[in-house]
Write a protein that holds these residues in place. Structure first.
Motif, PDB file in Angstrom:
ATOM      1  N   GLY A 115      52.733  33.692  38.385  1.00 15.75           N
ATOM      2  CA  GLY A 115      53.495  34.755  39.049  1.00 15.75           C
ATOM      3  C   GLY A 115      52.762  35.450  40.181  1.00 15.75           C
ATOM      4  N   ALA A 116      51.512  35.097  40.399  1.00 11.24           N
ATOM      5  CA  ALA A 116      50.710  35.653  41.500  1.00 11.24           C
ATOM      6  C   ALA A 116      49.403  34.871  41.523  1.00 11.24           C
ATOM      7  CB  ALA A 116      50.423  37.137  41.288  1.00 11.24           C
ATOM      8  N   THR A 117      48.584  35.097  42.559  1.00 11.14           N
ATOM      9  CA  THR A 117      47.253  34.490  42.537  1.00 11.14           C
ATOM     10  C   THR A 117      46.411  35.222  41.494  1.00 11.14           C
ATOM     11  OG1 THR A 117      46.356  36.001  44.184  1.00 11.14           O
ATOM     12  CG2 THR A 117      47.414  33.989  45.009  1.00 11.14           C
ATOM     13  N   TRP A 118      45.184  34.723  41.245  1.00 10.51           N
ATOM     14  CA  TRP A 118      44.326  35.348  40.225  1.00 10.51           C
ATOM     15  C   TRP A 118      44.110  36.820  40.517  1.00 10.51           C
ATOM     16  CZ3 TRP A 118      44.590  32.394  36.346  1.00 10.51           C
ATOM     17  CH2 TRP A 118      44.478  31.002  36.449  1.00 10.51           C
ATOM     18  N   MET A 119      44.102  37.190  41.796  1.00 19.17           N
ATOM     19  CA  MET A 119      43.858  38.592  42.148  1.00 19.17           C
ATOM     20  C   MET A 119      45.148  39.309  42.516  1.00 19.17           C
ATOM     21  SD  MET A 119      40.115  38.777  43.642  1.00 19.17           S
ATOM     22  CE  MET A 119      38.801  38.228  42.544  1.00 19.17           C
ATOM     23  N   GLY A 120      46.271  38.711  42.126  1.00 21.86           N
ATOM     24  CA  GLY A 120      47.549  39.408  42.256  1.00 21.86           C
ATOM     25  C   GLY A 120      48.210  39.319  43.615  1.00 21.86           C
ATOM     26  N   ASN A 124      34.322  36.049  32.493  1.00 20.24           N
ATOM     27  CA  ASN A 124      33.588  37.271  32.143  1.00 20.24           C
ATOM     28  C   ASN A 124      34.233  38.510  32.760  1.00 20.24           C
ATOM     29  OD1 ASN A 124      32.959  36.993  34.791  1.00 20.24           O
ATOM     30  ND2 ASN A 124      30.743  37.256  34.555  1.00 20.24           N
ATOM     31  N   GLY A 125      35.413  38.298  33.377  1.00 17.03           N
ATOM     32  CA  GLY A 125      36.164  39.454  33.858  1.00 17.03           C
ATOM     33  C   GLY A 125      35.790  39.945  35.244  1.00 17.03           C
ATOM     34  N   VAL A 126      34.736  39.392  35.818  1.00 12.61           N
ATOM     35  CA  VAL A 126      34.384  39.781  37.187  1.00 12.61           C
ATOM     36  C   VAL A 126      34.243  38.530  38.049  1.00 12.61           C
ATOM     37  CG1 VAL A 126      33.252  41.972  36.695  1.00 12.61           C
ATOM     38  CG2 VAL A 126      31.944  39.845  36.551  1.00 12.61           C
ATOM     39  N   PHE A 127      34.497  38.703  39.347  1.00 12.39           N
ATOM     40  CA  PHE A 127      34.328  37.577  40.251  1.00 12.39           C
ATOM     41  C   PHE A 127      32.864  37.465  40.635  1.00 12.39           C
ATOM     42  CE2 PHE A 127      34.040  35.962  44.620  1.00 12.39           C
ATOM     43  CZ  PHE A 127      34.477  34.672  44.381  1.00 12.39           C
ATOM     44  N   ASP A 128      32.341  36.264  40.491  1.00 16.82           N
ATOM     45  CA  ASP A 128      30.928  36.037  40.753  1.00 16.82           C
ATOM     46  C   ASP A 128      30.781  34.722  41.506  1.00 16.82           C
ATOM     47  OD1 ASP A 128      28.222  35.338  40.611  1.00 16.82           O
ATOM     48  OD2 ASP A 128      27.968  36.492  38.765  1.00 16.82           O
ATOM     49  N   GLU A 129      30.229  34.805  42.710  1.00 15.61           N
ATOM     50  CA  GLU A 129      30.082  33.620  43.557  1.00 15.61           C
ATOM     51  C   GLU A 129      29.385  32.470  42.844  1.00 15.61           C
ATOM     52  OE1 GLU A 129      28.407  33.522  47.367  1.00 15.61           O
ATOM     53  OE2 GLU A 129      29.701  35.078  48.201  1.00 15.61           O
ATOM     54  N   GLN A 130      28.424  32.802  41.993  1.00 13.60           N
ATOM     55  CA  GLN A 130      27.602  31.756  41.391  1.00 13.60           C
ATOM     56  C   GLN A 130      28.365  30.884  40.409  1.00 13.60           C
ATOM     57  OE1 GLN A 130      24.164  34.291  40.248  1.00 13.60           O
ATOM     58  NE2 GLN A 130      23.034  32.406  40.641  1.00 13.60           N
ATOM     59  N   PHE A 131      29.410  31.425  39.804  1.00 14.24           N
ATOM     60  CA  PHE A 131      30.078  30.680  38.734  1.00 14.24           C
ATOM     61  C   PHE A 131      31.553  30.402  39.011  1.00 14.24           C
ATOM     62  CE2 PHE A 131      26.894  33.572  36.801  1.00 14.24           C
ATOM     63  CZ  PHE A 131      25.970  32.606  36.418  1.00 14.24           C
ATOM     64  N   ASP A 132      32.167  31.179  39.890  1.00 21.40           N
ATOM     65  CA  ASP A 132      33.629  31.195  39.935  1.00 21.40           C
ATOM     66  C   ASP A 132      34.227  30.407  41.100  1.00 21.40           C
ATOM     67  OD1 ASP A 132      33.806  32.634  37.645  1.00 21.40           O
ATOM     68  OD2 ASP A 132      33.827  34.590  38.646  1.00 21.40           O
ATOM     69  N   GLY A 133      35.535  30.218  40.996  1.00 21.53           N
ATOM     70  CA  GLY A 133      36.306  29.618  42.078  1.00 21.53           C
ATOM     71  C   GLY A 133      36.546  28.132  41.909  1.00 21.53           C
ATOM     72  N   VAL A 134      37.732  27.698  42.363  1.00 25.60           N
ATOM     73  CA  VAL A 134      38.107  26.282  42.355  1.00 25.60           C
ATOM     74  C   VAL A 134      38.354  25.856  43.792  1.00 25.60           C
ATOM     75  CG1 VAL A 134      39.947  24.656  41.706  1.00 25.60           C
ATOM     76  CG2 VAL A 134      39.088  26.321  40.032  1.00 25.60           C
TER      77      VAL A 134
END
Ligand SMILES: [Ca+2]
Ligand SMILES: [Ca+2]
Ligand SMILES: [Ca+2]
Ligand SMILES: [Ca+2]
Ligand SMILES: [Zn+2]
Length: 613
Positions: free
Chosen positions: A74-79, A211-221
């Motif tokens: 219904g929206a992107t991950w950040m709405g 982990n509930g926060v966006f973190d460059e080191q681990f996140d994103g597709v």
């Protein structure tokens, strides 16, 4: 002396007498007014505002959709929304017209890749329905169309484009533009990146480690690795890019810049023995638990008579699901839409390349020659190099492989700008880059039907046999007592399925007359006699058995031949025209609008002098 010559003399005298009028004539404005909006980059917010404005100002040809509403999220991950703009006449209908998909910003830091699609939107809606206009005030109309050439040798390029072409494309095509597929990533990159500086963020903002926060080191597709066709096939491949850095073309590591997203691990076809996720997903190797046992590769991997019924990955993201929600695939898979796109253009940066499938294998597609030729024709506009994706580097799960493999669209990826320009070119580059690639977009839209036919007959190029029309409009005046005869020659007559004459009286709707063959490739028809004082517009429409239409004039009915119906004897049209001009002049003087009136009159007269349109 002819009446029209008298008028010109009169206007010249008046123009010398009124310096203000002279000044108006000299003011040439060769840039469309919307270009002011391209002096800097859009961001998600400014783009969203502009798209809503465009949709509300052009309700006749524009629809705006948030495609994430069609997805499970219904929206992107950040709405945020993934905006799609549909541009066509009768925009609420899905008409039998070739369909084009233009996508920007799969990758966050590739800012130019959403500017070019935005420019296309503005260009189409801004020019739609306008009469042929002398955009550069040089007395010639539409003499320098969008092709990156100075067609009229005046030192300016593409300064007098064809409004009729834009109108024609909107009326005869359905254009879908998704300018910013990855708004979360773009917004994040705008926070961390500066103009002219390379680097930046590429992926979307999925919370990979939850982990509930966006973190460059681990996140994103990496959204352009998240389509299911041959998903993850090259996940172990290490390649050397042109600038010598080892990059992973496709990775299972969430920390990688090319992370293709999580394994599907979902029993799409409901045949699993144990209804629990596989702990050791086996992808395209036969899976005893029948989860992800038939990935999307056009092969019935598990020999059950169903093809690609249980994907192993891809479409895990709201953004890629947004694309899936409108595209009609060959198998009408679940979650897909109902639009069969003829050609798609996916904008990225950088490299000055036009890229065609496959990306996942060095093997050529069955349409390799057609891709090369079509790519070369688009390269005439932007001068970019045409190359097969895998010849650049192997990848898997990109939009183009999926569109070609699963939907049989003819997809292209266009890498904008040079390595020196990088991911965040200076704002002065925006307008030139948009203009450079406008012709590519227009070409793809205009020739989508020919491309479809070429593909369907396995042609090696766009140069397929088509009927064409030879016709010269010579008679500007008809008498109210006679029918108007139109004779055309149809070249490649045997390929023509229909030869039709369409005519319209005083701007009313067009009437159809089937033209009859009179031998030798010639066809004739008579437009019934009309009342004196009326204006008749007409055009010729030939279509082949595949449904490709050829018109004369080329962009009918956005442009059409025209004649005036006169009395049999007595008042000539010139006299009527002069009387009308004199009345307008008198009114103009009385109401003080002389300069404006003269400008209208001289434009009308010039159009007459130029002829042809
Ligand atoms: Ca001009
Ligand atoms: Ca020029
Ligand atoms: Ca299954
Ligand atoms: Ca199967
Ligand atoms: Zn990219």
């Amino acid at each position: 002396m002819k009446n029209s010559h008298m008028l010109v003399v009169l206007l010249i005298v008046l123009s010398v007498a009124f310096p203000a009028f002279q000044g108006m004539q000299d003011s040439a404005n060769t840039a469309p007014s919307f270009e002011e909006l391209f002096s800097g980059y859009f961001n998600y917010t400014s783009m969203s505002i502009e798209l809503h404005k465009i949709a509300s100002e052009h309700p006749d040809i524009v629809r705006l959709y948030d495609l994430t509403k069609n997805t499970e999220y219904g929206a992107t991950w950040m709405g945020r929304a993934v905006w799609a703009v549909k541009i066509s006449d009768n925009p609420d209908m899905e008409e039998n017209e070739p369909k084009i998909l233009v996508v920007g910003a799969h990758h966050a830091r590739e800012w130019m890749s959403y500017e070019v699609p935005m420019y296309l939107i503005y260009y189409l809606v801004d020019n739609y329905g306008k009469p042929p206009t002398d955009n550069d005030n040089d007395g010639l109309v539409d003499e320098d169309p969008i092709d990156m050439k100075d067609n009229d040798n005046d030192g300016l390029i593409d300064e007098d484009w064809s409004e009729a072409q834009a109108t024609w494309i909107v009326n005869h095509r359905e254009i879908w533009v998704i300018p910013m597929l990855n708004p979360d990533g773009v917004e994040y990159d705008h926070q961390i990146s500066n103009l002219g500086v390379n680097g930046g963020w590429r992926k979307n903002c999925r919370d990979n480690n939850k982990n509930g926060v966006f973190d460059e080191q681990f996140d994103g597709v990496d959204l352009n690795r998240n389509y299911p066709y041959m998903w993850a096939r090259n996940r172990y491949m290490q390649v050397i890019s042109r600038n010598g850095i080892a990059i992973t073309a496709d990775s299972s590591n969430p920390a990688s810049d090319t992370y293709h997203g999580p394994d599907d691990n979902y029993d799409d076809d409901g045949d699993a023995l144990v209804h629990a996720p596989d702990w050791f997903p086996q992808h395209y190797i036969y899976d005893w638990n029948k989860i992800d046992e038939d990935p999307v590769d056009s092969v019935d991997n598990d020999n059950d008579g169903l093809v690609d019924e249980d994907k192993d990955g891809g479409f895990s993201e709201p953004e890629t699901q947004a694309i899936r929600s409108i595209v009609k695939t060959l198998d009408d898979e679940e979650g897909t839409g109902n639009i069969s796109f003829s050609i798609s253009l996916s904008y990225h940066s950088f490299g000055e390349l036009i890229v065609y499938p496959w990306g996942y294998t060095y093997d050529p597609t069955p349409d390799d020659s057609l891709f090369k030729d079509l790519g070369a024709r688009m390269a005439r506009y932007n001068g970019y190099k045409v190359i097969k994706g895998s010849d650049l580097y192997l990848t898997s799960g990109d939009l183009d492989d999926w569109l070609y493999g699963a939907a049989h669209t003819l997809p292209f990826t266009i890498e904008l700008n040079s390595q020196e320009d990088g991911f965040h070119p200076m704002p002065e580059k925006i307008v030139p880059t948009c203009r450079l690639n406008l012709g590519v977009n227009l070409y793809a839209a205009e020739y989508a039907d020919v491309a479809d036919e070429a593909k369907s007959i396995n042609a090696k190029s766009m140069n397929i046999p088509l009927p064409s029309i030879e016709y010269e409009h010579t008679k500007d005046i008809a008498l109210c007592t006679e029918d108007y005869r139109v004779v055309v020659r149809v070249v490649n007559e045997s390929l023509a399925k229909e030869v039709v004459l369409w005519y319209s009286v005083d701007g009313w709707r067009y009437n159809r007359i089937n033209m009859s063959s009179i031998g030798g490739g010639y066809y004739e028809a008579y437009i019934p006699r009309q009342e004196a004082g009326t204006v008749v517009r007409y055009y010729i429409d030939v279509c082949d058995s595949f449904g490709v239409h050829i018109y004369s004039p080329k962009y009918a009915e956005a442009e059409a031949y025209e004649y005036f119906v006169d009395y049999d004897i007595g008042h000539g049209p010139g006299a009527i025209f002069m009387m009308a001009v004199m009345i307008i002049l008198v009114c103009g003087i009385i109401y003080g609008g002389l300069i404006k009136t003269l400008n209208i009159a001289i434009k009308a007269e010039r159009r007459k002098i130029d002829g042809g349109r």
